[in-house]
Scaffold this motif. Structure first.
Motif, short mmCIF file in Angstrom:
data_model
loop_
_atom_site.label_atom_id
_atom_site.label_comp_id
_atom_site.label_asym_id
_atom_site.label_seq_id
_atom_site.Cartn_x
_atom_site.Cartn_y
_atom_site.Cartn_z
N ARG B 151 0.82 -1.21 0.00
CA ARG B 151 0.00 0.00 0.00
C ARG B 151 0.86 1.27 0.00
O ARG B 151 0.48 2.28 -0.59
N ASP B 152 2.02 1.18 0.62
CA ASP B 152 2.92 2.35 0.64
C ASP B 152 3.39 2.72 -0.77
O ASP B 152 3.52 3.89 -1.12
N LYS B 153 3.67 1.66 -1.57
CA LYS B 153 4.13 1.91 -2.93
C LYS B 153 3.05 2.59 -3.77
O LYS B 153 3.34 3.46 -4.60
N LEU B 154 1.79 2.18 -3.53
CA LEU B 154 0.68 2.82 -4.26
C LEU B 154 0.61 4.31 -3.88
O LEU B 154 0.51 5.16 -4.75
N ARG B 155 0.72 4.58 -2.59
CA ARG B 155 0.68 5.97 -2.12
C ARG B 155 1.81 6.77 -2.76
O ARG B 155 1.62 7.89 -3.22
N GLU B 156 2.99 6.14 -2.81
CA GLU B 156 4.18 6.79 -3.37
C GLU B 156 3.93 7.27 -4.79
O GLU B 156 4.41 8.32 -5.20
N ALA B 256 11.15 -12.25 -2.43
CA ALA B 256 12.20 -11.44 -1.80
C ALA B 256 12.04 -9.98 -2.22
O ALA B 256 12.17 -9.07 -1.39
N ASN B 257 11.76 -9.75 -3.50
CA ASN B 257 11.58 -8.38 -3.99
C ASN B 257 10.39 -7.71 -3.31
O ASN B 257 10.46 -6.55 -2.92
N PHE B 258 9.30 -8.47 -3.19
CA PHE B 258 8.10 -7.88 -2.60
C PHE B 258 8.31 -7.60 -1.11
O PHE B 258 7.99 -6.52 -0.63
N ARG B 259 8.87 -8.58 -0.40
CA ARG B 259 9.03 -8.41 1.05
C ARG B 259 10.00 -7.29 1.38
O ARG B 259 9.91 -6.65 2.42
N ALA B 260 10.94 -7.03 0.44
CA ALA B 260 11.89 -5.95 0.68
C ALA B 260 11.25 -4.59 0.38
O ALA B 260 11.89 -3.55 0.54
N GLY B 261 10.01 -4.61 -0.12
CA GLY B 261 9.31 -3.36 -0.36
C GLY B 261 9.59 -2.73 -1.71
O GLY B 261 9.33 -1.55 -1.92
N GLU B 262 10.14 -3.53 -2.65
CA GLU B 262 10.49 -2.96 -3.96
C GLU B 262 9.31 -2.96 -4.93
O GLU B 262 9.27 -2.19 -5.86
N CYS B 263 8.40 -3.92 -4.73
CA CYS B 263 7.34 -4.10 -5.71
C CYS B 263 5.98 -3.69 -5.16
O CYS B 263 5.72 -3.79 -3.97
N ALA B 278 6.02 -11.49 8.66
CA ALA B 278 7.23 -11.45 9.48
C ALA B 278 8.23 -10.41 8.97
O ALA B 278 8.91 -9.76 9.76
N GLU B 279 8.32 -10.24 7.65
CA GLU B 279 9.42 -9.44 7.10
C GLU B 279 9.03 -8.06 6.61
O GLU B 279 9.86 -7.14 6.61
N ALA B 280 7.79 -7.89 6.15
CA ALA B 280 7.43 -6.62 5.50
C ALA B 280 7.43 -5.48 6.52
O ALA B 280 6.82 -5.58 7.58
N THR B 281 8.12 -4.41 6.17
CA THR B 281 8.15 -3.24 7.06
C THR B 281 7.25 -2.15 6.48
O THR B 281 7.38 -0.98 6.81
N PHE B 282 6.36 -2.55 5.57
CA PHE B 282 5.46 -1.57 4.95
C PHE B 282 4.03 -2.02 5.19
O PHE B 282 3.77 -3.13 5.67
#
Lengths: 293, 436
Positions: B151-156, B256-263, B278-282
């Motif tokens: 959701r953060d990426k959409l806002r971005e 890995a890409n998604f959990r790192a917040g890139e996608c 567990a991993e997503a910080t977004f």
């Protein structure tokens, strides 16, 4: 020129040969016989039933354009691995041979990668070239090159060739270095006194005298590229993208252990056996003539 | 006297040791590591503590393919485990091996255990049930693909994070906005064949293969080159070309890409939940898998992926009793509800789903019931019951190769899927010949 040692009687040579014969029988003839036997059937995975198909498995394989394409992939891959690993090893061996100080350290360091198992080597290289977190792919990105071996077939082939050659360079280096050190210094000194520069000496004296080593390594490296590179391919590309890195031995694995098609897998093993046999005979017949022992 | 005491001690020691030996050992070979491996081990441990007659020994045998091969090799050597975890694409292989397996319904009935096959969710059970309606293997971990949203990426990119993403038509527009908004990875996927061909077909009620996707006979042929599939793959090919869809690999590398917040968007199994949580910080959200609004009959229902537990032949009745007790334990609402909530896998029984709702889990974790709803929204049709194709693991490999040709721009979607059909059919014929 030929030297012959002759034995009186049969018993002693037989006893001397026996260990080798037993080892070959247990680890080669029996499995190879099994492969030939299984290649004539289509069995079910659990070994509950078998159907005799004669040469049906071979017809099926050779009629498959993707299997035939795998021969070309294997030729390119094996050729590149052999050239790269032998070329680099020879280059490094020549340099190490000329060293006076610290040669022991260099040699030890150059031999290290041989201790790394192919699958681990694969993971190491994959890590460096990982399209997302790889160090090398990141720097390539900085330089403006978009590295993506996941979709680019040439890059994938390049990566598995480098990863397969890397550990092999050490092995080849050992043999080349030993070969270089066995060349009598007097011959080289004589040439140097006659005014031959390094390159001339290498071309006309060192390389021909090194030919038994080179020939041995050629045979061994081609066999390596054909069979033992499986781990590297499995960890880095799994034969992809598309079929860019599906070499013959990888297809044996994929049909046997992913598809549970043991008939086809056995038939491919037999074909591989024949191909490598022919290659080795060719090498001994045509290349060995140019080798000076 | 002393000797007598000694003998007595010996006898009691002997009695004790036979008492210990009376615990029948049940071997369970599985393919789980990490958090799910721990959860699986905890289930076995809980069962062992709950009763004194049987001990379940869980052993990890590698990934799904390796576990199946280990089971096959063990069977050939006469040392097979009692329970083998087999992924859903190995179902046809196991079903065809009649002498090697003991169907679950036989195990349950033979042990005289009170057991109701209708307690299991239809879309899950159907995948592992024979045409006669007998359950052959026990569903264990089942999941279905959903759309994960950063959701953060959409806002971005200046997009409302609650934007409608229910159809691919709408996703198409959002991908363009994301791309224009400077997002480098608008869409990424895991398991491309499973999500974008197998589930796509079921969801739009079109066949993936003839003969009810293989359920009705071994003489099935692939039908994945139909207009719906070709249109979808062609669109994804366009997205790949425009940098709106990023291809990361054949398995779930994209995670890995998604959990790192890139996608921004990620099509992945509902079982990605544990890892993402567990991993997503977004701020992430879960949406139903999109469908093509233009296709009539969509959305039907999605199908499952995951694995089931097969009981192998060649053990004693006493051991099968233990297997039956363990399988019943695994299906109990408490065990299933916990498994579902921790891992994101589907609850395999309606009771487990109800219990989860009662416990308030769906209210506390919005979106976690989407997978259940998506699977059970409609009564499954012949196109959406599941897939039962021989050599399917390898056919997926072929599909991966052909899709890569589309993403790289080497082939059109039609060419690639036609080729996948031809090559896959050749393997289906081999399988038919080996098991016919």
């Amino acid at each position: 020129m030929e030297k012959r040692v002759t034995f009186k009687g049969w018993i002693l040579p037989l006893i001397l040969l026996l260990p080798q014969v037993i080892v070959s029988a247990v680890f080669f003839f029996y499995p190879a016989g099994q492969a030939i036997y299984q290649s004539l059937y289509i069995p079910d995975p659990f070994g509950l039933s078998m159907q005799w198909v004669g040469l049906g498995n071979f017809e099926y394989l050779l009629g498959d354009p993707y299997y035939r394409a795998s021969f070309a992939t294997t030729a390119v891959f094996s050729g590149l691995v052999t050239v790269v690993s032998m070329g680099m090893a020879l280059y490094l061996a020549v340099l190490a041979d000329r060293l006076i100080k610290g040669s022991g350290t260099y040699r030890t360091l150059l031999i290290w990668p041989y201790a790394v198992a192919p699958a681990v080597a694969g993971v190491l290289w994959l890590f460096m070239f990982n399209t997302r977190v790889g160090v090398v792919s990141w720097y390539l990105g900085v330089l403006g090159y978009d590295w993506n071996h996941v979709l680019n077939e040439t890059e994938a082939m390049g990566l598995v060739v480098v990863a397969s050659s890397w550990g092999r360079i050490s092995y080849n280096f050992l043999f080349f270095l030993a070969g270089l050190q066995a060349i009598p210094k007097s011959v080289i000194e004589a040439a140097a006194i006659d005014g031959a520069r390094f390159w001339t000496r290498f071309r006309t004296i060192v390389f021909p005298l090194l030919s038994p080593t080179t020939f041995f390594l050629l045979v061994v490296n081609i066999v390596y590229a054909f069979f033992e590179t499986f781990g590297v391919i499995h960890t880095i590309t799994s034969g992809g993208p598309q079929q860019a890195t599906t070499i013959l031995v990888y297809k044996v694995f994929s049909d046997g252990f992913v598809g549970q098609d043991l008939g086809s897998s056995a038939a491919q093993s037999v074909i591989l056996l024949v191909v490598v046999g022919i290659l080795t005979v060719v090498q001994f017949k045509f290349i060995e003539r140019r080798v000076h022992y | 006297m002393k000797i007598k005491t000694f003998l007595g001690a010996m006898a009691s020691a002997l009695a004790l040791s036979t008492g210990a030996n009376a615990q029948t050992e049940i071997q369970w070979w599985h393919a789980f590591t990490g958090a799910n491996g721990d959860r699986l081990a905890a289930q076995a441990e809980l069962f062992n503590q709950s009763q004194g007659d049987y001990t379940v020994v869980a052993s990890h045998k590698g990934n799904y393919s390796e576990t199946l091969n280990a089971g096959i090799a063990a069977f050939r050597a006469g040392e097979q485990p009692h329970i083998l975890m087999v992924f859903e694409v190995g179902t046809a292989t196991m079903m065809a091996a009649k002498g090697a397996i003991k169907p679950v319904y036989e195990v349950m009935n033979g042990a005289g255990i009170d057991w109701d096959p209708n307690a299991y969710i239809g879309a899950v059970k159907g995948y592992y049930t024979s045409p006669e309606g007998d359950m052959l293997s026990m569903p264990y971990n089942s999941s279905t693909p959903v759309l994960w949203v950063n959701r953060d990426k959409l806002r971005e990119a200046g997009i409302d994070p609650d934007v409608d993403l229910s159809t691919w038509e709408k996703v198409d527009g959002v991908l363009t906005q994301l791309k224009d908004g400077g997002v480098k990875c608008p869409l990424v996927t895991a398991w491309q064949s499973w999500i974008h061909l197998e589930n796509l077909s079921a969801y739009h009620n079109v066949p993936f293969a003839t003969k009810e996707n293989g359920f009705a006979g071994l003489d099935t042929e692939l039908a994945l080159n139909g207009p719906v599939q070709v249109a979808h793959i062609a669109k994804m090919g366009e997205w790949a070309k425009d940098g709106k869809f990023i291809y990361t690999g054949r398995r779930n590398e994209g995670g890995a890409n998604f959990r790192a917040g890139e996608c921004a968007l990620f099509t992945e199994s509902s079982a990605g939940y544990g890892g993402i949580k567990a991993e997503a910080t977004f701020d992430f959200g879960i949406r139903p898998l999109p469908y093509w609004d233009s296709v009539e009959g969509a959305p039907q229902n999605t199908i499952i992926g995951g694995a089931s537990l097969w009981v192998l032949a060649g053990h004693t009745d006493e051991e099968y009793k233990g297997v039956a007790a363990f399988l019943k334990f695994l299906s109990s609402p408490e065990v299933q509800a916990k498994w579902h909530q921790d891992s994101g896998y589907l609850p395999i029984t309606g009771a487990a789903s109800d219990l989860t709702r009662e416990q308030g889990f769906y209210d506390a974790n919005p979106g976690t019931d989407i997978s259940v709803i998506q699977m059970t929204a409609n009564e499954p049709t012949g196109n959406s019951k599941g897939l039962r194709l021989g050599s399917f693991d390898q056919i997926r490999g072929i599909i991966d190769e052909e899709l890569e040709a589309v993403w790289a721009g080497d082939k059109t979607a039609q060419e690639a899927l036609d080729s996948a059909k031809t090559r896959g059919d050749a393997l289906l014929r081999r399988f038919e010949q080996a098991n016919g």
